[in-house]
Design an enzyme around this catalytic site. Structure first.
Site, mmCIF file in Angstrom:
data_model
loop_
_atom_site.group_PDB
_atom_site.id
_atom_site.type_symbol
_atom_site.label_atom_id
_atom_site.label_comp_id
_atom_site.label_asym_id
_atom_site.label_seq_id
_atom_site.Cartn_x
_atom_site.Cartn_y
_atom_site.Cartn_z
ATOM 1 N N LYS A 53 0.952 -1.240 -0.012
ATOM 2 C CA LYS A 53 0.047 0.015 -0.037
ATOM 3 C C LYS A 53 0.972 1.179 0.074
ATOM 4 O O LYS A 53 2.148 1.155 0.378
ATOM 5 C CB LYS A 53 -0.899 -0.056 1.156
ATOM 6 C CG LYS A 53 -1.798 -1.243 1.322
ATOM 7 C CD LYS A 53 -2.763 -1.292 2.474
ATOM 8 C CE LYS A 53 -3.884 -2.330 2.407
ATOM 9 N NZ LYS A 53 -4.735 -2.242 3.575
ATOM 10 N N TYR A 93 -12.578 -3.103 -2.632
ATOM 11 C CA TYR A 93 -13.129 -3.215 -1.421
ATOM 12 C C TYR A 93 -14.675 -3.044 -1.297
ATOM 13 O O TYR A 93 -15.367 -2.283 -0.707
ATOM 14 C CB TYR A 93 -12.569 -1.858 -0.600
ATOM 15 C CG TYR A 93 -11.261 -2.213 -0.239
ATOM 16 C CD1 TYR A 93 -10.817 -3.294 0.389
ATOM 17 C CD2 TYR A 93 -10.263 -0.997 -0.474
ATOM 18 C CE1 TYR A 93 -9.347 -3.448 0.584
ATOM 19 C CE2 TYR A 93 -8.774 -1.061 0.067
ATOM 20 C CZ TYR A 93 -8.563 -2.479 0.727
ATOM 21 O OH TYR A 93 -7.047 -2.538 1.087
ATOM 22 N N PHE A 101 -15.177 3.942 7.841
ATOM 23 C CA PHE A 101 -13.711 4.361 7.495
ATOM 24 C C PHE A 101 -13.509 4.229 6.021
ATOM 25 O O PHE A 101 -12.341 4.533 5.427
ATOM 26 C CB PHE A 101 -12.932 3.311 8.268
ATOM 27 C CG PHE A 101 -13.073 1.989 7.864
ATOM 28 C CD1 PHE A 101 -12.507 1.364 6.929
ATOM 29 C CD2 PHE A 101 -13.770 1.142 8.686
ATOM 30 C CE1 PHE A 101 -12.698 0.109 6.563
ATOM 31 C CE2 PHE A 101 -13.871 -0.338 8.576
ATOM 32 C CZ PHE A 101 -13.238 -0.895 7.541
ATOM 33 N N ARG A 129 -1.545 -15.006 4.212
ATOM 34 C CA ARG A 129 -2.494 -14.352 5.092
ATOM 35 C C ARG A 129 -1.875 -14.312 6.476
ATOM 36 O O ARG A 129 -1.749 -13.266 7.202
ATOM 37 C CB ARG A 129 -3.960 -14.722 5.229
ATOM 38 C CG ARG A 129 -5.015 -14.301 4.190
ATOM 39 C CD ARG A 129 -5.189 -12.898 4.104
ATOM 40 N NE ARG A 129 -6.108 -12.564 5.189
ATOM 41 C CZ ARG A 129 -6.798 -11.370 5.280
ATOM 42 N NH1 ARG A 129 -6.467 -10.222 4.336
ATOM 43 N NH2 ARG A 129 -7.430 -10.957 6.416
ATOM 44 N N THR A 135 -5.462 -7.885 10.515
ATOM 45 C CA THR A 135 -5.662 -6.493 9.791
ATOM 46 C C THR A 135 -5.312 -5.331 10.548
ATOM 47 O O THR A 135 -4.640 -4.543 10.219
ATOM 48 C CB THR A 135 -7.397 -6.235 9.667
ATOM 49 O OG1 THR A 135 -7.886 -7.513 8.664
ATOM 50 C CG2 THR A 135 -7.536 -4.966 9.024
ATOM 51 N N ARG A 146 2.689 -6.963 9.054
ATOM 52 C CA ARG A 146 1.976 -6.032 9.881
ATOM 53 C C ARG A 146 2.578 -5.868 11.191
ATOM 54 O O ARG A 146 2.834 -4.833 11.471
ATOM 55 C CB ARG A 146 0.512 -6.206 9.576
ATOM 56 C CG ARG A 146 -0.036 -5.738 8.454
ATOM 57 C CD ARG A 146 -1.405 -6.476 8.424
ATOM 58 N NE ARG A 146 -2.315 -6.117 7.040
ATOM 59 C CZ ARG A 146 -3.396 -6.358 6.515
ATOM 60 N NH1 ARG A 146 -3.841 -7.447 7.095
ATOM 61 N NH2 ARG A 146 -3.808 -5.991 5.442
ATOM 62 N N ASN A 156 -1.808 -0.136 7.401
ATOM 63 C CA ASN A 156 -1.281 -1.452 7.650
ATOM 64 C C ASN A 156 -0.415 -2.080 6.565
ATOM 65 O O ASN A 156 -0.210 -3.328 6.488
ATOM 66 C CB ASN A 156 -2.239 -2.513 8.036
ATOM 67 C CG ASN A 156 -3.306 -2.504 7.094
ATOM 68 O OD1 ASN A 156 -3.289 -1.978 5.890
ATOM 69 N ND2 ASN A 156 -4.531 -3.322 7.385
ATOM 70 N N HIS A 159 -1.798 -5.220 1.447
ATOM 71 C CA HIS A 159 -2.987 -6.118 1.182
ATOM 72 C C HIS A 159 -2.598 -7.649 0.956
ATOM 73 O O HIS A 159 -1.768 -8.058 0.123
ATOM 74 C CB HIS A 159 -3.822 -5.371 0.128
ATOM 75 C CG HIS A 159 -4.886 -6.414 -0.251
ATOM 76 N ND1 HIS A 159 -6.078 -6.426 0.518
ATOM 77 C CD2 HIS A 159 -5.013 -7.313 -1.271
ATOM 78 C CE1 HIS A 159 -6.814 -7.476 -0.324
ATOM 79 N NE2 HIS A 159 -6.179 -7.879 -1.393
ATOM 80 N N GLU A 170 -9.887 -10.550 -7.244
ATOM 81 C CA GLU A 170 -8.980 -9.479 -7.222
ATOM 82 C C GLU A 170 -7.807 -9.540 -8.276
ATOM 83 O O GLU A 170 -7.568 -8.360 -9.005
ATOM 84 C CB GLU A 170 -8.218 -9.529 -5.743
ATOM 85 C CG GLU A 170 -9.490 -8.953 -4.787
ATOM 86 C CD GLU A 170 -8.723 -9.246 -3.209
ATOM 87 O OE1 GLU A 170 -7.499 -9.543 -3.333
ATOM 88 O OE2 GLU A 170 -9.422 -8.865 -2.329
HETATM 89 P P1 IDP Z 1 -7.569 -6.903 5.431
HETATM 90 O O1 IDP Z 1 -6.732 -6.175 4.618
HETATM 91 O O2 IDP Z 1 -6.815 -7.431 6.507
HETATM 92 O O3 IDP Z 1 -8.049 -8.158 4.559
HETATM 93 P P2 IDP Z 1 -10.110 -5.782 5.688
HETATM 94 O O4 IDP Z 1 -11.320 -6.105 6.699
HETATM 95 O O5 IDP Z 1 -10.615 -6.276 4.220
HETATM 96 O O6 IDP Z 1 -8.695 -6.242 6.125
HETATM 97 O O7 IDP Z 1 -10.142 -4.349 5.484
HETATM 98 C C1 IDP Z 1 -9.387 -3.643 4.174
HETATM 99 C C2 IDP Z 1 -8.719 -2.604 4.678
HETATM 100 O O8 IDP Z 1 -9.692 -1.460 5.121
HETATM 101 C C3 IDP Z 1 -7.679 -2.688 5.824
HETATM 102 O O9 IDP Z 1 -6.401 -3.509 5.583
HETATM 103 C C4 IDP Z 1 -7.308 -1.389 6.238
HETATM 104 O O10 IDP Z 1 -6.385 -0.708 5.533
HETATM 105 C C5 IDP Z 1 -8.602 -0.778 6.407
HETATM 106 N N1 IDP Z 1 -9.383 -1.001 7.613
HETATM 107 C C6 IDP Z 1 -10.119 -2.073 8.008
HETATM 108 N N2 IDP Z 1 -10.682 -1.600 9.150
HETATM 109 C C7 IDP Z 1 -10.384 -0.439 9.506
HETATM 110 C C8 IDP Z 1 -10.561 0.513 10.507
HETATM 111 O O11 IDP Z 1 -11.470 0.027 11.535
HETATM 112 N N3 IDP Z 1 -10.160 1.660 10.354
HETATM 113 C C9 IDP Z 1 -9.558 2.049 9.367
HETATM 114 N N4 IDP Z 1 -9.120 1.399 8.547
HETATM 115 C C10 IDP Z 1 -9.477 -0.033 8.458
HETATM 116 MG MG MG Z 2 -9.638 -7.974 2.973
#
Ligand code: IDP
Ligand code: MG
Length: 194
Positions: A53, A93, A101, A129, A135, A146, A156, A159, A170
């Site tokens: 990212k 997404y 968010f 993963r 996450t 991470r 973070n 992806h 994707e």
């Molecule tokens: P992942 O990246 O581990 O698959 P997802 O739930 O798919 O997690 O969320 C996608 C991305 O959205 C996360 O990697 C992070 O960048 C962002 N994100 C998820 N939850 C939050 C939050 O509570 N606050 C801000 N950003 C978030």
């Molecule tokens: Mg995800």
């Protein structure tokens, strides 16, 4: 020199089959090429999308992240750097567009270039993963990307697709089929059962 002699073996009449076997036994690279041509490696074609990212690119973490996947034994089959559009993000997404968010996520993901990759190998979706970590970096163990490089869920670093179906969707979203390269990795028979 000896490798060249093996390649031109049919032209060298004094060399016996036994000599060939002896040379192959001494040189692992030759051994692998020989072995690969006689075998097919099953169950290693799974693919996933990994993207560094904008915070990871700005912090010059691309090389370290690639290194982890290479070191594990996965094969890179696609790689590109791009400025992501809001349109692509809304598809990528699509399950998060109603989250509070989401607009800050779009700002973050469009704040600079992203490096997108497709990695291939046995169980790569699940394994990556685990390598990337949860996450929320606050919950990510040391040793994960991470857990080692980030602090907050909003930054973070990387992806990773979360399922086989998600990975396929994707990859099709981020890459055209012609941009993915089919190639044989010499060490495939050492990193996976045939
Ligand atoms: P992942 O990246 O581990 O698959 P997802 O739930 O798919 O997690 O969320 C996608 C991305 O959205 C996360 O990697 C992070 O960048 C962002 N994100 C998820 N939850 C939050 C939050 O509570 N606050 C801000 N950003 C978030
Ligand atoms: Mg995800």
């Amino acid at each position: 020199m000896l490798l060249q002699r093996v390649m031109f073996l049919p032209l060298l009449s004094p060399w016996s089959r036994q000599t060939t076997r002896n040379v192959i036994a001494r040189f692992p690279a030759v051994q692998l090429a020989h072995f690969r041509s006689n075998s097919s490696v099953a169950n290693v074609k799974e693919r996933t999308l990994i993207a560094v990212k904008p915070d990871g690119v700005q912090r010059r973490l691309v090389g370290q992240i690639i290194r982890r996947f290479e070191r594990r034994g996965f094969k890179l089959v696609g790689l590109k750097m791009l400025q992501v559009s809001e349109e692509l993000l809304s598809q990528h997404y699509c399950q998060l567009t109603q989250k509070p968010f989401y607009s800050s996520l779009v700002d973050y993901m469009t704040s600079g270039p992203v490096v997108a990759m497709v990695w291939e190998g046995h169980n790569v979706v699940q394994s990556s993963r685990v390598m990337v970590g949860p996450t929320n970096p606050a919950a990510a163990p040391a040793g994960t990307v991470r857990g080692d490089f980030s602090l907050h869920v909003s930054r973070n670093v990387v992806h990773a697709s979360d399922s086989l179906e998600g990975a396929q969707r994707e990859i099709e979203l981020w890459f055209q089929g012609k941009d993915l390269v089919k190639w044989d990795c010499w060490d495939q028979t050492l990193t996976c059962e045939k």
